[in-house]
Structure formats: structure tokens, C-alpha cells
Write an enzyme that holds these catalytic residues in place. Structure first.
Site, PDB file in Angstrom:
ATOM      1  N   ASN A   1     -11.336  12.967 -52.205  1.00 22.68           N
ATOM      2  CA  ASN A   1     -10.926  11.612 -52.611  1.00 22.68           C
ATOM      3  C   ASN A   1     -11.758  11.094 -53.782  1.00 22.68           C
ATOM      4  OD1 ASN A   1      -9.082  11.523 -50.519  1.00 22.68           O
ATOM      5  ND2 ASN A   1     -10.476  10.498 -49.100  1.00 22.68           N
ATOM      6  N   HIS A   2     -11.100  10.534 -54.773  1.00 20.46           N
ATOM      7  CA  HIS A   2     -11.765   9.812 -55.855  1.00 20.46           C
ATOM      8  C   HIS A   2     -11.503   8.314 -55.663  1.00 20.46           C
ATOM      9  CE1 HIS A   2     -12.128  13.253 -59.021  1.00 20.46           C
ATOM     10  NE2 HIS A   2     -12.178  13.743 -57.797  1.00 20.46           N
ATOM     11  N   LEU A   3     -12.125   7.493 -56.503  1.00 24.30           N
ATOM     12  CA  LEU A   3     -11.834   6.056 -56.457  1.00 24.30           C
ATOM     13  C   LEU A   3     -10.380   5.840 -56.872  1.00 24.30           C
ATOM     14  CD1 LEU A   3     -15.044   4.662 -58.201  1.00 24.30           C
ATOM     15  CD2 LEU A   3     -14.510   4.587 -55.744  1.00 24.30           C
TER      16      LEU A   3
END
Ligand SMILES: CC(C)(COP(=O)(O)OP(=O)(O)OC[C@H]1O[C@@H](n2cnc3c(N)ncnc32)[C@H](O)[C@@H]1OP(=O)(O)O)[C@@H](O)C(=O)NCCC(=O)NCCS
Length: 208
Positions: A81-83
Site C-alpha cells: 500500500n502507498h498513500l
């Protein structure tokens, strides 16, 4: 005698299909008895297909008993997950230097553990996204991308996977979810194989 749940490769002379719990090394992956994985090349590919699964995040992949997992099934875990709500999804901080503090007081999204119930059939090349919960008895169609939880005894498919249909009426599903046949002593399972492979759920309720 029932097959031995503690054997890694239960089919003689065939090392592609394994009782999965016996080959898993990562303590953050837990698998129940008799769940099997069949890989076109090498059963060891299962752990390779659990992607972005980092110890420092600690999220778990939990799979119940008697599941059937086809080749190339991939689990995307929370380390991928990234922002999403920020201006940029770019992970500046991991590259260090003057960028090292970019994530101070911030955290990447974590969707929780991935939990697969019991007696779940996951079709070839399915992708399961972080935090998804799949109910007991569900079937996931080939090549699906599962982004949301799947109800017990539902058939889901597509990208994003949607419910195709339920396997049984709601009444029968309620009976099966309560019955939890996979928790029976294995001798009882062995005595009732014909009922388990039949479609008369009422027969199972009264069996001994
Ligand atoms: C999910 C599955 C069991 C459904 O089988 P079925 O009950 O015979 O279903 P049908 O073929 O009648 O299809 C029912 C509907 O699901 C859709 N569907 C079937 N497979 C699908 C898939 N992989 N992705 C998206 N939709 C799918 C069909 O288009 C059909 O849609 P409609 O009702 O709008 O016409 C089967 O399609 C499947 O994917 N099996 C997994 C095979 C596999 O990967 N095995 C690995 C070895 S263990």
C-alpha cells in the site's frame, strides 16, 4: 484410514500438490488442516505469491481448513500500500537522504489481515487484495481480483469480483455455517463422505 494431514505431499510420486500447512515457513501465514495448494511447477511458489508481506508490518494471512487453492493464486498484503489520500503516492522516505523524514507522523494504509474461511475454493490466477475476508464455503472464479469480502457459500468472480450467485438458499447456508463440518473429528468426516459430497444438507444435520 483418513489421509494424513501432516504429510506435505499426499499424492504419491506427485510433488506439485501439497497439504499447504506443512510447507509454510513464514509464521505470519497460518493454514488449517487438509487445505491443499496445487502449483503447475513447484508448491514452493505459494509463499512467493504472497506479495509485499513484510515482518515489520506484521499482517497475517490466515487460511482455514479444507480449502482448495489453485496455481498462481496471489495474495497482495499490506506492504504493497502507498498513500492514497496524499497529493503524491510516491514513497519518498524509503530512499533516505533528505527525503528520509517524509513519512514522519504519517502511516501507509493498512487494511488488516487477509482471512480465508474453511472449504473455500480459489480458482486459478485469482488475486486477493489486502484485508479481504472470504467466508466459509465460498468459491472464487478463475482470474478474479477480489477487492471486497465474500459472503459464506457465495460464488464471486470478475475484476473487481462481484457475487455471481449463492451456492444454496439462505436457510441452507445458515445451517452449513453453523454445522462447521470441517471441525468434526476426522473419523466423523470419513463416515459421512457421501453426505459431504451430496446435496442433501438436512442429512448432515442428523449424522453421527
Ligand atoms: C466459478 C465457477 C465454479 C462457476 O462455475 P458454474 O457454476 O458452472 O458457472 P457458469 O459457468 O454457469 O457461470 C455462471 C456465471 O458466472 C460467470 N463466470 C464464470 N466464470 C467466471 C470468471 N472466471 N470470472 C467472471 N465471471 C465468471 C459466467 O459468465 C456466468 O455469468 P452469467 O450468469 O452472467 O451468464 C467456474 O467458472 C470457475 O471459475 N471455476 C474455477 C476453475 C479453476 O480455476 N480451477 C482451478 C483448479 S482447482
Amino acid at each position: 484410514m483418513a489421509p494424513d494431514k501432516d504429510v506435505a505431499f499426499p499424492l504419491p510420486g506427485y510433488d506439485r500438490l501439497c497439504f499447504l500447512k506443512n510447507i509454510i515457513r513464514n509464521p505470519n501465514i497460518r493454514v488449517g488442516d487438509y487445505t491443499y495448494y496445487d502449483d503447475f511447477e513447484n508448491a514452493g511458489n505459494f509463499e512467493k505469491n504472497v506479495k509485499y508481506h513484510f515482518d515489520f508490518i506484521g499482517d497475517k494471512l490466515i487460511i482455514g481448513k479444507f480449502c482448495m487453492i489453485a496455481s498462481d493464486v496471489t495474495f497482495i498484503m499490506n506492504g504493497g500500500n502507498h498513500l492514497v489520500d496524499a497529493v503524491s503516492a510516491y514513497p519518498f522516505a524509503i530512499f533516505g537522504g533528505d527525503w528520509r523524514n517524509a513519512m514522519d507522523n504519517k502511516a501507509y494504509p493498512v487494511k488488516g489481515d487477509t482471512i480465508i474461511g474453511n472449504d473455500v475454493w480459489i480458482g486459478y490466477r485469482t488475486i486477493i487484495m489486502p484485508g479481504v475476508k472470504i467466508g466459509d464455503g465460498a468459491i472464487i472464479a478463475t482470474n478474479s481480483t477480489v477487492t471486497k469480502d465474500a459472503e459464506p457459500y457465495s460464488i464471486v468472480g470478475g475484476n473487481p469480483a462481484k457475487q455471481i450467485r449463492k451456492r444454496f438458499s439462505d436457510d441452507k447456508i445458515q445451517l452449513l455455517v453453523g454445522l462447521k463440518w470441517w471441525d468434526w473429528p476426522v473419523d466423523k468426516i470419513t463416515r459421512n463422505l457421501h453426505q459431504l459430497t451430496g446435496d442433501n444438507i438436512e442429512d448432515l444435520i442428523n449424522c453421527s
